[in-house]
Design a protein around this motif. Structure first.
Motif, PDB file in Angstrom:
ATOM      1  N   LYS A 159       0.831  -1.214   0.000  1.00 50.69           N
ATOM      2  CA  LYS A 159       0.000   0.000   0.000  1.00 50.69           C
ATOM      3  C   LYS A 159       0.859   1.255   0.000  1.00 50.69           C
ATOM      4  CE  LYS A 159      -4.145  -1.896   2.138  1.00 50.69           C
ATOM      5  NZ  LYS A 159      -5.052  -1.877   3.302  1.00 50.69           N
ATOM      6  N   THR A 160       1.958   1.225   0.727  1.00 51.59           N
ATOM      7  CA  THR A 160       2.861   2.376   0.764  1.00 51.59           C
ATOM      8  C   THR A 160       3.488   2.624  -0.598  1.00 51.59           C
ATOM      9  OG1 THR A 160       3.340   2.047   3.106  1.00 51.59           O
ATOM     10  CG2 THR A 160       4.944   3.311   1.841  1.00 51.59           C
ATOM     11  N   VAL A 161       3.955   1.568  -1.253  1.00 52.48           N
ATOM     12  CA  VAL A 161       4.572   1.699  -2.574  1.00 52.48           C
ATOM     13  C   VAL A 161       3.581   2.324  -3.559  1.00 52.48           C
ATOM     14  CG1 VAL A 161       5.412   0.368  -4.565  1.00 52.48           C
ATOM     15  CG2 VAL A 161       6.273  -0.124  -2.276  1.00 52.48           C
ATOM     16  N   VAL A 162       2.351   1.854  -3.537  1.00 56.24           N
ATOM     17  CA  VAL A 162       1.328   2.377  -4.451  1.00 56.24           C
ATOM     18  C   VAL A 162       0.975   3.821  -4.095  1.00 56.24           C
ATOM     19  CG1 VAL A 162      -1.069   2.130  -5.222  1.00 56.24           C
ATOM     20  CG2 VAL A 162       0.387   0.109  -4.996  1.00 56.24           C
ATOM     21  N   SER A 163       0.780   4.093  -2.817  1.00 55.74           N
ATOM     22  CA  SER A 163       0.374   5.451  -2.430  1.00 55.74           C
ATOM     23  C   SER A 163       1.472   6.471  -2.691  1.00 55.74           C
ATOM     24  CB  SER A 163      -0.084   5.496  -0.975  1.00 55.74           C
ATOM     25  OG  SER A 163       0.976   5.251  -0.101  1.00 55.74           O
ATOM     26  N   VAL A 164       2.730   6.084  -2.541  1.00 56.73           N
ATOM     27  CA  VAL A 164       3.835   7.003  -2.854  1.00 56.73           C
ATOM     28  C   VAL A 164       3.802   7.362  -4.336  1.00 56.73           C
ATOM     29  CG1 VAL A 164       6.357   7.147  -3.080  1.00 56.73           C
ATOM     30  CG2 VAL A 164       5.340   6.385  -0.938  1.00 56.73           C
ATOM     31  N   PHE A 165       3.570   6.369  -5.192  1.00 54.81           N
ATOM     32  CA  PHE A 165       3.489   6.654  -6.628  1.00 54.81           C
ATOM     33  C   PHE A 165       2.311   7.586  -6.924  1.00 54.81           C
ATOM     34  CE2 PHE A 165       1.932   6.050 -10.912  1.00 54.81           C
ATOM     35  CZ  PHE A 165       3.087   6.164 -11.664  1.00 54.81           C
ATOM     36  N   LEU A 166       1.145   7.254  -6.405  1.00 52.73           N
ATOM     37  CA  LEU A 166      -0.052   8.051  -6.683  1.00 52.73           C
ATOM     38  C   LEU A 166       0.084   9.484  -6.173  1.00 52.73           C
ATOM     39  CD1 LEU A 166      -2.844   5.449  -5.979  1.00 52.73           C
ATOM     40  CD2 LEU A 166      -2.047   6.272  -8.211  1.00 52.73           C
ATOM     41  N   LYS A 167       0.644   9.636  -4.993  1.00 51.06           N
ATOM     42  CA  LYS A 167       0.847  10.973  -4.443  1.00 51.06           C
ATOM     43  C   LYS A 167       1.853  11.753  -5.283  1.00 51.06           C
ATOM     44  CE  LYS A 167       2.132  13.455  -0.266  1.00 51.06           C
ATOM     45  NZ  LYS A 167       2.618  13.357   1.109  1.00 51.06           N
ATOM     46  N   SER A 168       2.940  11.102  -5.666  1.00 41.73           N
ATOM     47  CA  SER A 168       3.979  11.763  -6.456  1.00 41.73           C
ATOM     48  C   SER A 168       3.506  12.120  -7.857  1.00 41.73           C
ATOM     49  CB  SER A 168       5.220  10.874  -6.540  1.00 41.73           C
ATOM     50  OG  SER A 168       5.763  10.666  -5.264  1.00 41.73           O
ATOM     51  N   SER A 169       2.658  11.262  -8.434  1.00 41.03           N
ATOM     52  CA  SER A 169       2.158  11.507  -9.797  1.00 41.03           C
ATOM     53  C   SER A 169       0.929  12.399  -9.800  1.00 41.03           C
ATOM     54  CB  SER A 169       1.836  10.190 -10.489  1.00 41.03           C
ATOM     55  OG  SER A 169       0.720   9.572  -9.880  1.00 41.03           O
ATOM     56  N   LYS A 170       0.474  12.764  -8.602  1.00 41.06           N
ATOM     57  CA  LYS A 170      -0.726  13.600  -8.445  1.00 41.06           C
ATOM     58  C   LYS A 170      -1.926  12.969  -9.138  1.00 41.06           C
ATOM     59  CE  LYS A 170       2.111  17.641  -7.911  1.00 41.06           C
ATOM     60  NZ  LYS A 170       3.306  17.941  -8.644  1.00 41.06           N
ATOM     61  N   GLY A 171      -2.022  11.625  -9.019  1.00 45.76           N
ATOM     62  CA  GLY A 171      -3.151  10.895  -9.570  1.00 45.76           C
ATOM     63  C   GLY A 171      -3.046  10.585 -11.053  1.00 45.76           C
ATOM     64  N   LYS A 172      -1.979  11.026 -11.695  1.00 42.30           N
ATOM     65  CA  LYS A 172      -1.788  10.730 -13.124  1.00 42.30           C
ATOM     66  C   LYS A 172      -1.205   9.336 -13.293  1.00 42.30           C
ATOM     67  CE  LYS A 172      -0.885  15.573 -14.104  1.00 42.30           C
ATOM     68  NZ  LYS A 172       0.139  16.539 -14.472  1.00 42.30           N
ATOM     69  N   GLU A 173      -1.185   8.873 -14.527  1.00 44.30           N
ATOM     70  CA  GLU A 173      -0.680   7.533 -14.809  1.00 44.30           C
ATOM     71  C   GLU A 173       0.837   7.455 -14.833  1.00 44.30           C
ATOM     72  OE1 GLU A 173      -2.422   5.817 -18.273  1.00 44.30           O
ATOM     73  OE2 GLU A 173      -4.458   6.238 -17.612  1.00 44.30           O
ATOM     74  N   ASN A 174       1.500   8.610 -14.944  1.00 41.93           N
ATOM     75  CA  ASN A 174       2.952   8.632 -15.101  1.00 41.93           C
ATOM     76  C   ASN A 174       3.580   9.699 -14.225  1.00 41.93           C
ATOM     77  OD1 ASN A 174       3.154   6.763 -17.458  1.00 41.93           O
ATOM     78  ND2 ASN A 174       1.922   8.356 -18.408  1.00 41.93           N
ATOM     79  N   LEU A 175       4.861   9.510 -13.954  1.00 45.27           N
ATOM     80  CA  LEU A 175       5.656  10.525 -13.279  1.00 45.27           C
ATOM     81  C   LEU A 175       6.485  11.254 -14.330  1.00 45.27           C
ATOM     82  CD1 LEU A 175       7.097   8.316 -10.408  1.00 45.27           C
ATOM     83  CD2 LEU A 175       5.474  10.184 -10.108  1.00 45.27           C
ATOM     84  N   GLY A 176       6.359  12.564 -14.384  1.00 41.27           N
ATOM     85  CA  GLY A 176       7.233  13.356 -15.239  1.00 41.27           C
ATOM     86  C   GLY A 176       8.596  13.468 -14.586  1.00 41.27           C
ATOM     87  N   GLY A 177       9.512  14.137 -15.255  1.00 40.49           N
ATOM     88  CA  GLY A 177      10.866  14.274 -14.735  1.00 40.49           C
ATOM     89  C   GLY A 177      10.927  14.904 -13.357  1.00 40.49           C
TER      90      GLY A 177
END
Length: 84
Positions: free
Chosen positions: A6-24
């Motif tokens: 859950k932490t791994v997923v939530s860190v991604f979602l928070k960092s991507s601001k709910g988008k499908e990808n992380l920009g640079g």
């Protein structure tokens, strides 16, 4: 283990601001915030992002991010084996 997933997923979602990808910038912010003791150099972070970006779209998808998590988990596992 459930909490870790859950932490791994939530860190991604928070960092991507709910988008499908992380920009640079989002990827750099995630790494600097979550892996500050592992990757400290801006150039190393940029190189890591480029290596993870399998489809070369300039972004890190969730699957590409999971490749990073797998790599880090493997490295920690190897360190643990060497400590025994």
């Amino acid at each position: 283990m459930e909490a870790a997933i859950k932490t791994v997923v939530s860190v991604f979602l928070k960092s991507s601001k709910g988008k499908e990808n992380l920009g640079g910038k989002e990827f750099q912010s995630l790494v600097k915030g979550q892996l500050k003791n592992i990757l400290t150099d801006n150039e190393a972070v940029k190189n890591m992002r480029q290596q993870l970006d399998n489809n070369q779209d300039g972004k890190v998808s969730f699957q590409e991010y999971m490749n990073l998590i797998g790599f880090l988990a493997q490295a920690v596992s190897e360190q643990g084996k060497n400590a025994i």
